[in-house]
Design a protein around this motif. Structure first.
Motif, PDB file in Angstrom:
ATOM      1  N   VAL A 177      14.938 126.661  57.905  1.00  0.00           N
ATOM      2  CA  VAL A 177      16.104 126.553  57.079  1.00  0.00           C
ATOM      3  C   VAL A 177      15.946 125.629  56.128  1.00  0.00           C
ATOM      4  O   VAL A 177      16.325 125.799  54.874  1.00  0.00           O
ATOM      5  CB  VAL A 177      17.402 125.968  58.034  1.00  0.00           C
ATOM      6  CG1 VAL A 177      18.470 125.675  57.248  1.00  0.00           C
ATOM      7  CG2 VAL A 177      17.655 127.048  59.069  1.00  0.00           C
ATOM      8  N   PHE A 178      15.355 124.491  56.397  1.00  0.00           N
ATOM      9  CA  PHE A 178      14.971 123.349  55.365  1.00  0.00           C
ATOM     10  C   PHE A 178      13.613 123.103  55.246  1.00  0.00           C
ATOM     11  O   PHE A 178      12.846 122.678  55.952  1.00  0.00           O
ATOM     12  CB  PHE A 178      15.534 122.138  56.055  1.00  0.00           C
ATOM     13  CG  PHE A 178      17.074 122.042  56.270  1.00  0.00           C
ATOM     14  CD1 PHE A 178      18.129 122.121  55.082  1.00  0.00           C
ATOM     15  CD2 PHE A 178      17.494 122.053  57.648  1.00  0.00           C
ATOM     16  CE1 PHE A 178      19.475 122.158  55.642  1.00  0.00           C
ATOM     17  CE2 PHE A 178      18.759 122.193  57.920  1.00  0.00           C
ATOM     18  CZ  PHE A 178      19.779 122.206  57.004  1.00  0.00           C
ATOM     19  N   ASP A 179      13.048 123.519  53.879  1.00  0.00           N
ATOM     20  CA  ASP A 179      11.530 123.666  53.761  1.00  0.00           C
ATOM     21  C   ASP A 179      11.313 122.287  53.694  1.00  0.00           C
ATOM     22  O   ASP A 179      11.911 121.380  53.445  1.00  0.00           O
ATOM     23  CB  ASP A 179      11.345 124.583  52.552  1.00  0.00           C
ATOM     24  CG  ASP A 179      12.224 124.072  51.281  1.00  0.00           C
ATOM     25  OD1 ASP A 179      12.337 122.916  51.153  1.00  0.00           O
ATOM     26  OD2 ASP A 179      12.063 125.011  50.289  1.00  0.00           O
ATOM     27  N   SER A 205      30.781 126.139  58.016  1.00  0.00           N
ATOM     28  CA  SER A 205      29.731 127.129  57.640  1.00  0.00           C
ATOM     29  C   SER A 205      29.764 128.429  58.060  1.00  0.00           C
ATOM     30  O   SER A 205      30.322 128.871  59.510  1.00  0.00           O
ATOM     31  CB  SER A 205      28.152 126.435  58.014  1.00  0.00           C
ATOM     32  OG  SER A 205      27.457 127.443  57.427  1.00  0.00           O
ATOM     33  N   GLU A 206      29.721 129.342  57.309  1.00  0.00           N
ATOM     34  CA  GLU A 206      29.907 130.718  57.581  1.00  0.00           C
ATOM     35  C   GLU A 206      28.663 131.414  58.038  1.00  0.00           C
ATOM     36  O   GLU A 206      28.823 132.436  58.770  1.00  0.00           O
ATOM     37  CB  GLU A 206      30.485 131.608  56.474  1.00  0.00           C
ATOM     38  CG  GLU A 206      31.723 131.301  55.847  1.00  0.00           C
ATOM     39  CD  GLU A 206      32.517 132.083  54.678  1.00  0.00           C
ATOM     40  OE1 GLU A 206      31.461 132.829  54.186  1.00  0.00           O
ATOM     41  OE2 GLU A 206      33.417 131.655  54.198  1.00  0.00           O
ATOM     42  N   ASN A 207      27.414 130.761  57.795  1.00  0.00           N
ATOM     43  CA  ASN A 207      26.213 131.481  58.118  1.00  0.00           C
ATOM     44  C   ASN A 207      25.892 130.808  59.484  1.00  0.00           C
ATOM     45  O   ASN A 207      25.870 129.711  59.885  1.00  0.00           O
ATOM     46  CB  ASN A 207      25.089 130.942  57.163  1.00  0.00           C
ATOM     47  CG  ASN A 207      23.677 131.601  57.594  1.00  0.00           C
ATOM     48  OD1 ASN A 207      23.233 131.160  58.468  1.00  0.00           O
ATOM     49  ND2 ASN A 207      23.337 132.611  56.624  1.00  0.00           N
ATOM     50  N   LYS A 208      25.533 131.717  60.617  1.00  0.00           N
ATOM     51  CA  LYS A 208      25.693 131.405  61.943  1.00  0.00           C
ATOM     52  C   LYS A 208      24.205 130.310  62.145  1.00  0.00           C
ATOM     53  O   LYS A 208      24.427 129.511  62.801  1.00  0.00           O
ATOM     54  CB  LYS A 208      25.545 132.523  62.946  1.00  0.00           C
ATOM     55  CG  LYS A 208      26.604 133.282  63.015  1.00  0.00           C
ATOM     56  CD  LYS A 208      26.559 134.299  63.964  1.00  0.00           C
ATOM     57  CE  LYS A 208      27.877 135.391  64.125  1.00  0.00           C
ATOM     58  NZ  LYS A 208      27.979 136.397  64.964  1.00  0.00           N
ATOM     59  N   GLN A 209      23.262 130.840  61.684  1.00  0.00           N
ATOM     60  CA  GLN A 209      21.894 130.095  61.539  1.00  0.00           C
ATOM     61  C   GLN A 209      21.883 128.688  60.971  1.00  0.00           C
ATOM     62  O   GLN A 209      21.363 127.603  61.652  1.00  0.00           O
ATOM     63  CB  GLN A 209      20.778 130.874  61.062  1.00  0.00           C
ATOM     64  CG  GLN A 209      19.492 130.269  61.293  1.00  0.00           C
ATOM     65  CD  GLN A 209      18.462 130.977  60.453  1.00  0.00           C
ATOM     66  OE1 GLN A 209      18.554 132.227  60.234  1.00  0.00           O
ATOM     67  NE2 GLN A 209      17.172 130.400  60.343  1.00  0.00           N
ATOM     68  N   LEU A 210      22.585 128.612  59.947  1.00  0.00           N
ATOM     69  CA  LEU A 210      22.919 127.220  59.254  1.00  0.00           C
ATOM     70  C   LEU A 210      24.037 126.539  60.065  1.00  0.00           C
ATOM     71  O   LEU A 210      23.486 125.218  60.398  1.00  0.00           O
ATOM     72  CB  LEU A 210      23.406 127.476  57.735  1.00  0.00           C
ATOM     73  CG  LEU A 210      23.500 126.209  57.214  1.00  0.00           C
ATOM     74  CD1 LEU A 210      22.475 125.461  56.937  1.00  0.00           C
ATOM     75  CD2 LEU A 210      24.237 126.667  55.665  1.00  0.00           C
ATOM     76  N   LYS A 266      21.679 130.643  48.493  1.00  0.00           N
ATOM     77  CA  LYS A 266      23.340 130.364  48.124  1.00  0.00           C
ATOM     78  C   LYS A 266      23.889 129.564  49.255  1.00  0.00           C
ATOM     79  O   LYS A 266      24.620 128.803  48.940  1.00  0.00           O
ATOM     80  CB  LYS A 266      24.193 131.920  48.025  1.00  0.00           C
ATOM     81  CG  LYS A 266      25.454 131.500  47.384  1.00  0.00           C
ATOM     82  CD  LYS A 266      26.061 132.882  47.163  1.00  0.00           C
ATOM     83  CE  LYS A 266      27.607 132.673  46.629  1.00  0.00           C
ATOM     84  NZ  LYS A 266      28.252 134.015  46.469  1.00  0.00           N
ATOM     85  N   ASP A 267      23.625 129.960  50.330  1.00  0.00           N
ATOM     86  CA  ASP A 267      24.363 128.930  51.763  1.00  0.00           C
ATOM     87  C   ASP A 267      23.702 127.895  51.621  1.00  0.00           C
ATOM     88  O   ASP A 267      24.409 126.775  51.713  1.00  0.00           O
ATOM     89  CB  ASP A 267      23.805 129.780  52.980  1.00  0.00           C
ATOM     90  CG  ASP A 267      24.482 131.104  53.043  1.00  0.00           C
ATOM     91  OD1 ASP A 267      25.543 131.396  52.874  1.00  0.00           O
ATOM     92  OD2 ASP A 267      23.474 132.072  53.857  1.00  0.00           O
ATOM     93  N   LEU A 268      22.329 127.530  51.179  1.00  0.00           N
ATOM     94  CA  LEU A 268      21.845 126.260  51.169  1.00  0.00           C
ATOM     95  C   LEU A 268      22.404 125.447  50.026  1.00  0.00           C
ATOM     96  O   LEU A 268      22.636 124.158  50.043  1.00  0.00           O
ATOM     97  CB  LEU A 268      20.374 126.276  50.881  1.00  0.00           C
ATOM     98  CG  LEU A 268      19.490 125.064  51.653  1.00  0.00           C
ATOM     99  CD1 LEU A 268      19.810 124.661  52.861  1.00  0.00           C
ATOM    100  CD2 LEU A 268      17.854 125.432  51.329  1.00  0.00           C
ATOM    101  N   GLU A 276      20.512 140.724  63.579  1.00  0.00           N
ATOM    102  CA  GLU A 276      21.692 140.395  62.822  1.00  0.00           C
ATOM    103  C   GLU A 276      21.335 140.467  61.158  1.00  0.00           C
ATOM    104  O   GLU A 276      20.407 139.973  61.049  1.00  0.00           O
ATOM    105  CB  GLU A 276      22.119 139.092  63.073  1.00  0.00           C
ATOM    106  CG  GLU A 276      23.490 138.542  62.489  1.00  0.00           C
ATOM    107  CD  GLU A 276      23.896 136.996  62.965  1.00  0.00           C
ATOM    108  OE1 GLU A 276      24.514 136.489  62.110  1.00  0.00           O
ATOM    109  OE2 GLU A 276      23.246 136.672  63.987  1.00  0.00           O
ATOM    110  N   ILE A 277      21.877 141.495  60.823  1.00  0.00           N
ATOM    111  CA  ILE A 277      21.787 141.696  59.381  1.00  0.00           C
ATOM    112  C   ILE A 277      22.434 140.664  58.625  1.00  0.00           C
ATOM    113  O   ILE A 277      23.726 140.208  58.810  1.00  0.00           O
ATOM    114  CB  ILE A 277      22.633 143.099  58.983  1.00  0.00           C
ATOM    115  CG1 ILE A 277      22.007 144.228  59.761  1.00  0.00           C
ATOM    116  CG2 ILE A 277      22.500 143.244  57.463  1.00  0.00           C
ATOM    117  CD1 ILE A 277      22.717 145.451  59.511  1.00  0.00           C
TER     118      ILE A 277
END
Length: 406
Positions: free
Chosen positions: A126-128, A94-99, A64-66, A56-57
């Motif tokens: 996702v969260f460091d 949220s528009e980002n699938k992984q998030l 920015k998502d975060l 998935e590109i």
């Protein structure tokens, strides 16, 4: 890693449905048990055709998502929305699938009784560690909305710093790539046509000028070994990457990067700005200084700087100051160590770190502008000189033949 669909009841007796990723069925049961969910049914979800090979590109969570997620989350918490409701809203929009998937799983885990920080810790991609520790400090201190606001500002500043470095590197990299492509095309396809023409015009009786002969010899070499050169370049890149992946190799190369003219100074200033900004944000948010130094070292991005920060951490654990070990190394400028020392003495270390970060972020701005203005003419002169030499070398035999005819 398999995915299991479950139905169960939480501690309040509510029926919950969802999915959990685990290697085995027993591991999935254990995860749900830790979330205080009594499992009623648990079935392994069949993978869809091609799912294991899906690429998935842009599927990763960007800074920015975060930032958007963190800022919206801070606004909701500050407005008095319950944590679970805020997570549910953010997961749905949220528009980002992984998030979106990660936030949904975090909400499920929080509903099951886990703390917000512990739930975030299960999603390190996702969260460091910086994010998780600041959230933990916010939960403990009852300042989650404030901490989330600081986090969003911190990520924005880190994004700006990263964008500055990229902007300084993109132009020369693009010019160098164009130069390599142009020279390769000239040497492999254009120069052989001229060489054949010269041989036919002179009948092999006239010697070629020195520059022309050099260009033709290089062209012949590249024609004969173009595949070998390409493979060698790929293997060299792979070898450097593998060497950099080892602790010894990374230390050696990072030390070399810091000693490079112009670029090394930019890396040093960037590292100082990142270190002071991150540590100052952590201390202000209530994260213990030893934990803060450990997190900052891991996010330094340079092994030499990481070792200097860990040396400072050992110094503090031994009852000494941060400034003392930092001043002994060659990484941090004297002004930085003196200001840190003053901050430690006055008890205003977080404020002092913020001032240092502001100063060095401005320094990075100026360094990037200076580097860009210096590299642009240098790259153009390099490209013009190489191409100009090739063109002149190809015209010299023509002038020679014209003189002979005259």
């Amino acid at each position: 890693m398999a995915t299991f669909a479950y139905t169960g009841r939480n501690r309040q007796g509510m029926v919950k449905k969802g999915e959990v990723a685990a290697k085995t069925r027993d591991e999935a049961m254990e995860q749900l048990r830790k979330q205080n969910i009594v499992v009623m049914s648990l079935d392994e979800r069949a993978a869809k055709e091609g799912e294991g090979w899906k690429f998935e590109i842009g599927g990763g969570v960007t800074d920015k998502d975060l930032v958007v997620f963190t800022r919206q989350f801070a606004t909701m918490i500050n407005a008095g929305l319950p944590l679970i409701q805020a997570l549910e809203i953010l997961a749905s929009q949220s528009e980002n699938k992984q998030l979106r998937k990660a936030v949904g799983e975090v909400r499920t885990q929080v509903e099951g009784g886990a703390t917000f920080a512990d739930a975030l810790r299960k999603h390190p991609k996702v969260f460091d560690e910086l994010y998780v520790n600041m959230v933990h400090a916010g939960e403990v201190g009852g300042l989650l909305d404030t901490i989330l606001g600081r986090l969003s500002k911190h990520i924005e500043k880190a994004m700006k710093l990263k964008a500055q470095i990229k902007s300084a590197m993109v132009y020369p990299a693009a010019i160098l790539s164009v130069a390599v492509i142009v020279i390769t095309v000239l040497m492999v396809w254009v120069i052989p046509i001229f060489a054949k023409m010269f041989a036919e015009m002179s009948g092999g009786k006239m010697g070629l000028p020195g520059p022309t002969q050099i260009v033709i010899d290089v062209s012949n070499f590249m024609q004969s070994y173009i595949i070998h050169l390409a493979i060698g370049a790929v293997l060299a890149g792979w070898g450097i990457k593998k060497y950099y992946g080892t602790p010894k190799g990374r230390l050696a190369m990072d030390r070399m990067f810091l000693k490079l003219p112009i670029v090394g100074e930019l890396i040093r200033k960037t590292a100082v700005a990142k270190f002071t900004r991150t540590l100052g944000t952590l201390i202000t948010s209530g994260v213990p200084i030893l934990d803060g130094l450990s997190i900052t070292a891991k996010t330094a991005g340079n092994k030499v700087i990481e070792e200097a920060i860990m040396s400072a951490r050992m110094s503090i654990s031994g009852g000494k100051t941060i400034a003392e070990p930092l001043s002994k190394g060659e990484v941090f400028p004297k002004m930085v160590t003196h200001m840190i020392s003053v901050g430690e003495t006055t008890g205003a270390l977080d404020a002092m770190l913020g001032k240092i970060a502001d100063f060095y972020e401005d320094e990075v701005d100026q360094a990037v502008a200076a580097l860009t203005s210096l590299l642009e003419p240098m790259m153009m002169v390099f490209l013009g000189t190489v191409v100009g030499f090739i063109v002149v070398a190809m015209y010299l035999p023509i002038f020679q033949m014209a003189s002979a005819i005259g």
